[in-house]
Enzyme design. Sequence first.
Site, PDB file in Angstrom:
ATOM      1  N   ASP A   1      32.003  18.621  62.590  1.00  0.00           N
ATOM      2  CA  ASP A   1      30.867  19.449  62.981  1.00  0.00           C
ATOM      3  C   ASP A   1      31.112  20.182  64.302  1.00  0.00           C
ATOM      4  O   ASP A   1      31.399  19.566  65.321  1.00  0.00           O
ATOM      5  CB  ASP A   1      29.653  18.534  63.104  1.00  0.00           C
ATOM      6  CG  ASP A   1      28.353  19.249  63.360  1.00  0.00           C
ATOM      7  OD1 ASP A   1      28.370  20.403  63.829  1.00  0.00           O
ATOM      8  OD2 ASP A   1      27.307  18.644  63.099  1.00  0.00           O
TER       9      ASP A   1
ATOM     10  N   SER B   1      27.687  23.211  61.429  1.00  0.00           N
ATOM     11  CA  SER B   1      26.981  22.177  60.694  1.00  0.00           C
ATOM     12  C   SER B   1      26.118  22.817  59.585  1.00  0.00           C
ATOM     13  O   SER B   1      26.599  23.644  58.820  1.00  0.00           O
ATOM     14  CB  SER B   1      26.158  21.326  61.657  1.00  0.00           C
ATOM     15  OG  SER B   1      25.777  20.121  61.060  1.00  0.00           O
TER      16      SER B   1
END
Length: 147
Positions: free
Chosen positions: A133, A19
């Site tokens: 992510d 992320s």
Amino acid sequence: MIEELEARGYEIVSISGCSMGALIGGIHAAGQLEGYRDWVCQLDYFDVLRLVDITWSAMGAMRAGKVMTKLKSLVGDIQIEALPLPFTAVATDLTRQREVWFQSGSLLRAIRASIAVPGIITPVQEHGQVLVDGGLLNPLPIIPRYR
């Protein structure tokens, strides 16, 4: 965090992140953290709004193309294996429900896959994978998991 570690005398010898950690870590590994910080710190509310590129996809509301264009202007089309520091970006393959570790190939592609937040930023779809992510499966990617 990176700057604080270095200020305390620690030497960063490799970086792994998912992320925002993949984005910041990749920028640092490419030697462009100061330029990125300077850009982000000068953004105002309207600059941020101009970075939002809306899409009408069930997979996410934003494409992140404008942000990725800015990152490309900072780091270029560099390959992970050419970075001065070893770097790993972690994404989650929703199709196979497993982690994907990017340790070679395009830095920007790896970052883009890792910053895709389901429902917000569209996933990267390639080779039968739907990449989002890495924090979905492993928010602290320190040791690769082999399957």
